[in-house]
Design a protein around this motif. Structure first.
Motif, PDB file in Angstrom:
ATOM      1  N   GLY A 116     -14.640  -7.161  -6.896  1.00 41.14           N
ATOM      2  CA  GLY A 116     -15.675  -6.671  -5.980  1.00 41.14           C
ATOM      3  C   GLY A 116     -15.976  -5.202  -6.206  1.00 41.14           C
ATOM      4  O   GLY A 116     -17.146  -4.790  -6.277  1.00 41.14           O
ATOM      5  N   THR A 117     -14.921  -4.401  -6.331  1.00 40.48           N
ATOM      6  CA  THR A 117     -15.093  -2.960  -6.549  1.00 40.48           C
ATOM      7  C   THR A 117     -15.766  -2.700  -7.896  1.00 40.48           C
ATOM      8  O   THR A 117     -16.724  -1.923  -7.982  1.00 40.48           O
ATOM      9  CB  THR A 117     -13.722  -2.247  -6.505  1.00 40.48           C
ATOM     10  N   LEU A 118     -15.267  -3.336  -8.943  1.00 41.80           N
ATOM     11  CA  LEU A 118     -15.805  -3.084 -10.277  1.00 41.80           C
ATOM     12  C   LEU A 118     -17.239  -3.584 -10.415  1.00 41.80           C
ATOM     13  O   LEU A 118     -18.076  -2.925 -11.031  1.00 41.80           O
ATOM     14  CB  LEU A 118     -14.886  -3.707 -11.333  1.00 41.80           C
ATOM     15  N   THR A 119     -17.535  -4.721  -9.810  1.00 50.29           N
ATOM     16  CA  THR A 119     -18.902  -5.229  -9.829  1.00 50.29           C
ATOM     17  C   THR A 119     -19.828  -4.303  -9.044  1.00 50.29           C
ATOM     18  O   THR A 119     -20.953  -4.026  -9.462  1.00 50.29           O
ATOM     19  CB  THR A 119     -18.954  -6.659  -9.243  1.00 50.29           C
ATOM     20  N   THR A 120     -19.338  -3.788  -7.917  1.00 50.35           N
ATOM     21  CA  THR A 120     -20.122  -2.847  -7.114  1.00 50.35           C
ATOM     22  C   THR A 120     -20.413  -1.580  -7.903  1.00 50.35           C
ATOM     23  O   THR A 120     -21.529  -1.054  -7.868  1.00 50.35           O
ATOM     24  CB  THR A 120     -19.386  -2.514  -5.803  1.00 50.35           C
ATOM     25  N   ILE A 121     -19.421  -1.092  -8.625  1.00 46.07           N
ATOM     26  CA  ILE A 121     -19.610   0.121  -9.437  1.00 46.07           C
ATOM     27  C   ILE A 121     -20.712  -0.107 -10.472  1.00 46.07           C
ATOM     28  O   ILE A 121     -21.572   0.753 -10.673  1.00 46.07           O
ATOM     29  CB  ILE A 121     -18.283   0.562 -10.090  1.00 46.07           C
ATOM     30  N   LEU A 122     -20.696  -1.277 -11.104  1.00 50.45           N
ATOM     31  CA  LEU A 122     -21.763  -1.582 -12.064  1.00 50.45           C
ATOM     32  C   LEU A 122     -23.120  -1.641 -11.369  1.00 50.45           C
ATOM     33  O   LEU A 122     -24.120  -1.180 -11.909  1.00 50.45           O
ATOM     34  CB  LEU A 122     -21.489  -2.906 -12.767  1.00 50.45           C
ATOM     35  N   SER A 123     -23.145  -2.197 -10.172  1.00 48.98           N
ATOM     36  CA  SER A 123     -24.407  -2.360  -9.447  1.00 48.98           C
ATOM     37  C   SER A 123     -24.979  -1.023  -8.978  1.00 48.98           C
ATOM     38  O   SER A 123     -26.192  -0.802  -9.068  1.00 48.98           O
ATOM     39  CB  SER A 123     -24.212  -3.269  -8.236  1.00 48.98           C
ATOM     40  N   ILE A 124     -24.125  -0.130  -8.479  1.00 47.56           N
ATOM     41  CA  ILE A 124     -24.639   1.130  -7.929  1.00 47.56           C
ATOM     42  C   ILE A 124     -25.069   2.113  -9.018  1.00 47.56           C
ATOM     43  O   ILE A 124     -25.754   3.086  -8.728  1.00 47.56           O
ATOM     44  CB  ILE A 124     -23.649   1.792  -6.944  1.00 47.56           C
ATOM     45  N   ARG A 125     -24.712   1.818 -10.262  1.00 47.00           N
ATOM     46  CA  ARG A 125     -25.182   2.665 -11.371  1.00 47.00           C
ATOM     47  C   ARG A 125     -26.696   2.645 -11.470  1.00 47.00           C
ATOM     48  O   ARG A 125     -27.298   3.598 -11.965  1.00 47.00           O
ATOM     49  CB  ARG A 125     -24.588   2.182 -12.695  1.00 47.00           C
ATOM     50  N   ALA A 126     -27.301   1.560 -11.023  1.00 49.53           N
ATOM     51  CA  ALA A 126     -28.760   1.452 -11.084  1.00 49.53           C
ATOM     52  C   ALA A 126     -29.441   2.335 -10.040  1.00 49.53           C
ATOM     53  O   ALA A 126     -30.621   2.643 -10.168  1.00 49.53           O
ATOM     54  CB  ALA A 126     -29.177  -0.003 -10.891  1.00 49.53           C
ATOM     55  N   VAL A 127     -28.690   2.760  -9.020  1.00 54.57           N
ATOM     56  CA  VAL A 127     -29.286   3.493  -7.908  1.00 54.57           C
ATOM     57  C   VAL A 127     -28.853   4.958  -7.871  1.00 54.57           C
ATOM     58  O   VAL A 127     -29.654   5.845  -7.557  1.00 54.57           O
ATOM     59  CB  VAL A 127     -28.919   2.814  -6.567  1.00 54.57           C
ATOM     60  N   TYR A 128     -27.587   5.237  -8.196  1.00 54.01           N
ATOM     61  CA  TYR A 128     -27.033   6.579  -8.054  1.00 54.01           C
ATOM     62  C   TYR A 128     -26.635   7.157  -9.412  1.00 54.01           C
ATOM     63  O   TYR A 128     -26.349   6.412 -10.353  1.00 54.01           O
ATOM     64  CB  TYR A 128     -25.806   6.549  -7.132  1.00 54.01           C
ATOM     65  N   THR A 129     -26.592   8.485  -9.483  1.00 53.73           N
ATOM     66  CA  THR A 129     -26.211   9.138 -10.735  1.00 53.73           C
ATOM     67  C   THR A 129     -24.693   9.091 -10.914  1.00 53.73           C
ATOM     68  O   THR A 129     -23.931   9.007  -9.948  1.00 53.73           O
ATOM     69  CB  THR A 129     -26.683  10.602 -10.767  1.00 53.73           C
ATOM     70  N   THR A 130     -24.281   9.170 -12.162  1.00 51.28           N
ATOM     71  CA  THR A 130     -22.856   9.075 -12.504  1.00 51.28           C
ATOM     72  C   THR A 130     -22.006  10.139 -11.805  1.00 51.28           C
ATOM     73  O   THR A 130     -20.947   9.809 -11.272  1.00 51.28           O
ATOM     74  CB  THR A 130     -22.669   9.136 -14.036  1.00 51.28           C
ATOM     75  N   PRO A 131     -22.429  11.419 -11.759  1.00 47.19           N
ATOM     76  CA  PRO A 131     -21.587  12.408 -11.067  1.00 47.19           C
ATOM     77  C   PRO A 131     -21.356  12.077  -9.588  1.00 47.19           C
ATOM     78  O   PRO A 131     -20.254  12.248  -9.073  1.00 47.19           O
ATOM     79  CB  PRO A 131     -22.362  13.728 -11.218  1.00 47.19           C
ATOM     80  N   ASN A 132     -22.390  11.584  -8.919  1.00 44.11           N
ATOM     81  CA  ASN A 132     -22.252  11.229  -7.506  1.00 44.11           C
ATOM     82  C   ASN A 132     -21.324  10.025  -7.328  1.00 44.11           C
ATOM     83  O   ASN A 132     -20.543   9.975  -6.381  1.00 44.11           O
ATOM     84  CB  ASN A 132     -23.622  10.949  -6.881  1.00 44.11           C
TER      85      ASN A 132
END
Length: 189
Positions: A116-132
């Motif tokens: 769940g965490t790792l899939t979420t991380i992949l998903s939020i890459r489309a919305v937020y920048t890597t530093p954030n």
């Protein structure tokens, strides 16, 4: 570069997915079985998994011919088994005695840095920048570390009966999360 609102959003999203507070009964149970939980090791390994997956997650999955849905379903099955342990009071994940693996499996993976965490991380890459995203991960890891370090204190405050009730309640919640992950991703396979 750093946007406070985005960092706050990422932190809250990851906090809800990681759900370290809901994992307290599992952590206490692991500590009882293993004798000790290595909070620092579990936190660092979880952090490494999250950061590696942030940068290389899709490439790693493609290397093995996997998609995000398959990865999420596999993680959901592991979570389902852990939840059944909690609810039924049975042991499926066995301790290797002297092994320190309990801090890694199932604590660092799949409970903290799970599907769940790792899939979420992949998903939020489309919305937020890597530093954030990185700052959100670090904030969550600091909270995870504090919770892992305080499990002995929490166990003393809860007592055996409180722990038993909490274990079953959070077992049902973990089971529901596993079923939701499974249901949301089964169509993607």
């Amino acid at each position: 570069m750093f946007i406070f609102k985005d960092i706050f959003s990422v932190t809250l999203i990851l906090f809800s997915v990681i759900d370290i507070l809901g994992s307290i009964p599992i952590v206490i149970d692991l500590r009882k079985k293993q004798g000790k939980i290595h909070s620092g090791r579990a936190t660092i390994i979880s952090g490494i998994l999250m950061v590696v997956f942030l940068f290389l997650g899709q490439s790693i999955l493609k290397l093995f011919g996997l998609d995000i849905g398959s990865f999420a379903v596999a993680g959901a099955i592991v979570m389902f088994i852990i939840a059944m342990e909690m609810i039924l009071g049975v042991t499926l994940f066995r301790s290797d005695g002297e092994s320190k693996a309990g801090s890694i499996v199932p604590l660092a993976f799949p409970l903290i840095a799970g599907a769940g965490t790792l899939t979420t991380i992949l998903s939020i890459r489309a919305v937020y920048t890597t530093p954030n995203i990185l700052v959100g991960i670090v904030i969550n890891l600091a909270f995870v570390y504090l919770v892992l370090k305080s499990t002995s204190w929490l166990e003393r405050k809860l007592g055996d009966s409180g722990f038993s009730i909490l274990r079953r309640v959070f077992g049902i919640i973990l089971l529901a999360i596993a079923v939701k992950i499974f249901k949301d991703n089964i169509g993607l396979i």
